[in-house]
Design a protein around this motif. Structure first.
Motif, PDB file in Angstrom:
ATOM      1  N   ALA A   1       3.597   5.666   9.162  1.00 16.08           N
ATOM      2  CA  ALA A   1       2.166   5.925   9.084  1.00 16.08           C
ATOM      3  C   ALA A   1       1.823   7.286   9.677  1.00 16.08           C
ATOM      4  O   ALA A   1       2.441   7.745  10.647  1.00 16.08           O
ATOM      5  CB  ALA A   1       1.391   4.832   9.816  1.00 16.08           C
TER       6      ALA A   1
ATOM      7  N   LYS B   1      -3.467  13.233   6.352  1.00 18.86           N
ATOM      8  CA  LYS B   1      -3.184  12.686   5.039  1.00 18.86           C
ATOM      9  C   LYS B   1      -1.694  12.753   4.731  1.00 18.86           C
ATOM     10  O   LYS B   1      -1.036  13.764   5.036  1.00 18.86           O
ATOM     11  CB  LYS B   1      -3.951  13.470   3.969  1.00 18.86           C
ATOM     12  CG  LYS B   1      -5.462  13.484   4.163  1.00 18.86           C
ATOM     13  CD  LYS B   1      -6.126  14.327   3.089  1.00 18.86           C
ATOM     14  CE  LYS B   1      -7.644  14.356   3.263  1.00 18.86           C
ATOM     15  NZ  LYS B   1      -8.287  15.182   2.203  1.00 18.86           N
TER      16      LYS B   1
ATOM     17  N   ALA C   1       3.520   3.638   4.064  1.00 24.66           N
ATOM     18  CA  ALA C   1       2.279   2.983   4.484  1.00 24.66           C
ATOM     19  C   ALA C   1       1.089   3.306   3.603  1.00 24.66           C
ATOM     20  O   ALA C   1       0.059   2.623   3.676  1.00 24.66           O
ATOM     21  CB  ALA C   1       1.952   3.374   5.932  1.00 24.66           C
ATOM     22  N   SER C   2       1.169   4.350   2.776  1.00 25.74           N
ATOM     23  CA  SER C   2       0.000   4.740   1.996  1.00 25.74           C
ATOM     24  C   SER C   2       0.407   5.551   0.767  1.00 25.74           C
ATOM     25  O   SER C   2       1.563   5.971   0.638  1.00 25.74           O
ATOM     26  CB  SER C   2      -0.957   5.580   2.854  1.00 25.74           C
ATOM     27  OG  SER C   2      -0.379   6.838   3.152  1.00 25.74           O
ATOM     28  N   ARG C   3      -0.552   5.775  -0.110  1.00 21.42           N
ATOM     29  CA  ARG C   3      -0.347   6.670  -1.226  1.00 21.42           C
ATOM     30  C   ARG C   3      -0.340   8.110  -0.712  1.00 21.42           C
ATOM     31  O   ARG C   3      -0.805   8.390   0.404  1.00 21.42           O
ATOM     32  CB  ARG C   3      -1.467   6.483  -2.259  1.00 21.42           C
ATOM     33  CG  ARG C   3      -1.455   5.098  -2.902  1.00 21.42           C
ATOM     34  CD  ARG C   3      -2.736   4.832  -3.668  1.00 21.42           C
ATOM     35  NE  ARG C   3      -2.917   5.743  -4.790  1.00 21.42           N
ATOM     36  CZ  ARG C   3      -2.428   5.541  -6.023  1.00 21.42           C
ATOM     37  NH1 ARG C   3      -1.717   4.433  -6.264  1.00 21.42           N
ATOM     38  NH2 ARG C   3      -2.657   6.398  -6.988  1.00 21.42           N
TER      39      ARG C   3
ATOM     40  N   ASN D   1       3.225   8.011  -6.555  1.00 22.82           N
ATOM     41  CA  ASN D   1       2.276   6.896  -6.350  1.00 22.82           C
ATOM     42  C   ASN D   1       2.496   5.773  -7.346  1.00 22.82           C
ATOM     43  O   ASN D   1       2.173   4.612  -7.068  1.00 22.82           O
ATOM     44  CB  ASN D   1       0.848   7.413  -6.433  1.00 22.82           C
ATOM     45  CG  ASN D   1       0.454   8.215  -5.197  1.00 22.82           C
ATOM     46  OD1 ASN D   1       1.028   8.028  -4.114  1.00 22.82           O
ATOM     47  ND2 ASN D   1      -0.523   9.099  -5.345  1.00 22.82           N
TER      48      ASN D   1
ATOM     49  N   CYS E   1       2.640  14.708   7.090  1.00 24.00           N
ATOM     50  CA  CYS E   1       1.273  14.297   7.405  1.00 24.00           C
ATOM     51  C   CYS E   1       0.432  15.558   7.621  1.00 24.00           C
ATOM     52  O   CYS E   1       0.563  16.260   8.634  1.00 24.00           O
ATOM     53  CB  CYS E   1       1.249  13.424   8.664  1.00 24.00           C
ATOM     54  SG  CYS E   1       2.140  11.860   8.500  1.00 24.00           S
TER      55      CYS E   1
ATOM     56  N   GLY F   1       0.793  -1.229   0.000  1.00 23.79           N
ATOM     57  CA  GLY F   1       0.000   0.000   0.000  1.00 23.79           C
ATOM     58  C   GLY F   1       0.818   1.269   0.000  1.00 23.79           C
ATOM     59  O   GLY F   1       0.260   2.370  -0.082  1.00 23.79           O
ATOM     60  N   GLY F   2       2.123   1.136   0.087  1.00 28.00           N
ATOM     61  CA  GLY F   2       2.977   2.320   0.156  1.00 28.00           C
ATOM     62  C   GLY F   2       3.223   2.959  -1.197  1.00 28.00           C
ATOM     63  O   GLY F   2       2.855   2.429  -2.246  1.00 28.00           O
ATOM     64  N   SER F   3       3.855   4.123  -1.172  1.00 33.88           N
ATOM     65  CA  SER F   3       4.207   4.858  -2.392  1.00 33.88           C
ATOM     66  C   SER F   3       5.720   5.051  -2.403  1.00 33.88           C
ATOM     67  O   SER F   3       6.276   5.663  -1.486  1.00 33.88           O
ATOM     68  CB  SER F   3       3.484   6.199  -2.434  1.00 33.88           C
ATOM     69  OG  SER F   3       3.549   6.866  -1.192  1.00 33.88           O
TER      70      SER F   3
ATOM     71  N   ASN G   1       5.284   7.701   0.907  1.00 34.54           N
ATOM     72  CA  ASN G   1       5.005   7.247   2.258  1.00 34.54           C
ATOM     73  C   ASN G   1       5.004   5.721   2.260  1.00 34.54           C
ATOM     74  O   ASN G   1       4.372   5.104   1.393  1.00 34.54           O
ATOM     75  CB  ASN G   1       3.649   7.782   2.730  1.00 34.54           C
ATOM     76  CG  ASN G   1       3.337   7.415   4.158  1.00 34.54           C
ATOM     77  OD1 ASN G   1       2.984   6.271   4.459  1.00 34.54           O
ATOM     78  ND2 ASN G   1       3.449   8.386   5.047  1.00 34.54           N
TER      79      ASN G   1
END
Length: 485
Positions: free
Chosen positions: A419, A425, A334-336, A480, A396, A226-228, A332
């Motif tokens: 995270a 975000k 952990a996420s996009r 991304n 964030c 799920g990371g970018s 990131n």
């Protein structure tokens, strides 16, 4: 008066005149402010004093007093020779022998001059080498293997009895900041000016041999699916156009010299203490793709060069322009990531961390070739290696504000896993990497507020996003999609 006594009187008169000329020359020399505040010079003075005390001898006076005593001893010897002439001994032969005994052999004088010339050439070669040259590795306190010879040379150099720091900087009797517990003033300090100079910092304890730093990392662990993982680099140059000022429109808007230290700027060409969203939008830029964002940080200075001595905030020395500036936006783990809003303002680090504590400090120093060793101290790099400043920004965002009262709560750092806190975000994380060629040894420092004493933990930087919406969308897409743009 006998011929021998007339000769002795003439010799004594000449010695008095010569001694007066030497004293006049000594007290007419003003010590270089930058050199006097150089931690390396303080180290040599401490080493010279310690060695003299260890041998049970008084420390040599900086004005050449020991040499005067030696000359006086030679004069006494000359008078004794004259007395021997009065006693009827062979004058010509004995005086010739005694004169040769009182002068150093030509060969020894030539060797001394040659050694000094070699030392000067070696220092010149090392200064232009491109890194914080250490060959071989120095003591972490800033002393090298040639410290004994250099300490002798330092003790033999004439210095003024008091450093005119108050007069040259125009600070009068202004109260000085409390000295850090690790501060050690020069043992030869005799006046208030020199004590203040010792308070300026940095200190020998602020430096460390990078090869003695344990391997560390400032990167979060590699993320999952799920990371970018992509990156985008905004190429904005190294401030060759000389865009500098001591302002900070984010923290001290509408104020000249609000930072009390000089900043380097790249990107937006108009940035100063009075910048607004409108003025930034209308200005030109040094960045590719029309990125009008502003990127700035305190300058690094060569403390061996005696310039900027009248600076009221104690930032003395020659400004060193970065050899390279890398402005990389990262993903990131952990996420996009989502787009930064235009005119978002960010700061990293704490310019007053030496007095505020390290809660907001983000200083990260290293050397090229040693990026797996990160320190909060000034790094002493091997020959051919350059000093690195690595400045990570928070990433964030609260999703609403472009700034906050403390300039921190609207955008915070992710946790150790990468995270973001709940409700925030992930946006592209800016990392500035600045490389410098610095003088050999502990002789450089970052500009700082006066009371921070040039502590390396105060390193910091600022950013305001003035990318167009189209360019920011391109940045987010690169990150991304895992691309390198």
């Amino acid at each position: 008066m006998s011929k021998s006594r007339r000769m002795a009187a003439a010799m004594s008169a000449l010695a008095v005149v010569a001694g007066g000329l030497v004293s006049a020359a000594v007290f007419s020399v003003s010590p270089a402010l930058a050199d006097h505040c150089d931690p390396a010079e303080q180290g040599h003075q401490e080493q010279t004093t310690t060695r003299a005390q260890r041998q049970g001898q008084p420390t040599q006076a900086p004005d050449g007093q020991d040499q005067d005593n030696q000359d006086q001893g030679q004069q006494d010897q000359g008078q004794q020779d004259q007395g021997q002439q009065d006693q009827g001994q062979d004058q010509n032969n004995q005086n010739q022998d005694q004169d040769q005994a009182n002068q150093p052999p030509d060969g020894r004088q030539q060797n001394t001059n040659q050694r000094n010339g070699d030392q000067q050439q070696q220092n010149t070669d090392q200064q232009g080498d491109g890194g914080g040259a250490l060959s071989p590795a120095p003591d972490p306190n800033g002393q090298d293997q040639d410290g004994q010879d250099q300490g002798d040379q330092q003790a033999a150099q004439p210095t003024q009895s008091a450093n005119p720091l108050f007069r040259r900087r125009g600070r009068g009797n202004q109260q000085q900041p409390t000295r850090r517990p690790t501060a050690t003033p020069s043992p030869t300090a005799t006046g208030g000016g020199e004590a203040e100079c010792a308070d300026l910092g940095p200190f020998l304890t602020d430096f460390v041999d990078i090869r003695q730093v344990q391997q560390t990392s400032i990167d979060p662990p590699r993320g999952g699916r799920g990371g970018s993982r992509g990156t985008f680099v905004s190429a904005c140059g190294t401030n060759r156009n000389g865009h500098n000022n001591p302002d900070n429109f984010i923290v001290a808007p509408g104020v000249s010299n609000g930072a009390h230290h000089l900043h380097d700027y790249v990107g937006n060409l108009s940035t100063n203490g009075f910048s607004t969203d409108e003025s930034l939008s209308a200005a030109g830029t040094t960045c590719r793709f029309g990125d009008k964002s502003t990127y700035f940080w305190p300058v690094l200075r060569d403390r061996k060069v005696d310039v900027n001595v009248n600076d009221p905030d104690g930032n003395v020395g020659q400004v060193l322009r970065a050899r390279s500036v890398t402005l990389q936006f990262r993903g990131n783990p952990a996420s996009r990531v989502t787009a930064m809003p235009r005119f978002l303002r960010l700061i990293t680090g704490d310019a007053k961390a030496a007095t505020n504590g390290g809660a907001n400090a983000r200083a990260a120093w290293s050397c090229t070739g040693f990026q797996n060793r990160i320190t909060t101290k000034y790094p002493l790099c091997p020959r051919g290696s350059q000093v690195l400043r690595i400045l990570n920004f928070p990433s964030c965002w609260d999703g609403q504000n472009t700034d906050s009262a403390n300039h921190r709560t609207h955008v915070v750092f992710p946790d150790q896993s990468g995270a973001c806190p709940g409700g925030m975000k992930a946006v592209p994380q800016l990392r500035m990497t600045l490389s410098y060629s610095v003088p050999q040894g502990p002789s450089f420092a970052v500009d700082a507020f006066p009371e921070q004493q040039h502590n390396p933990i105060t390193d910091h930087a600022d950013f305001a996003n003035v990318m167009s919406d189209r360019l920011m969308s391109f940045v987010v897409d690169c990150i991304n999609r895992g691309r390198r743009c």
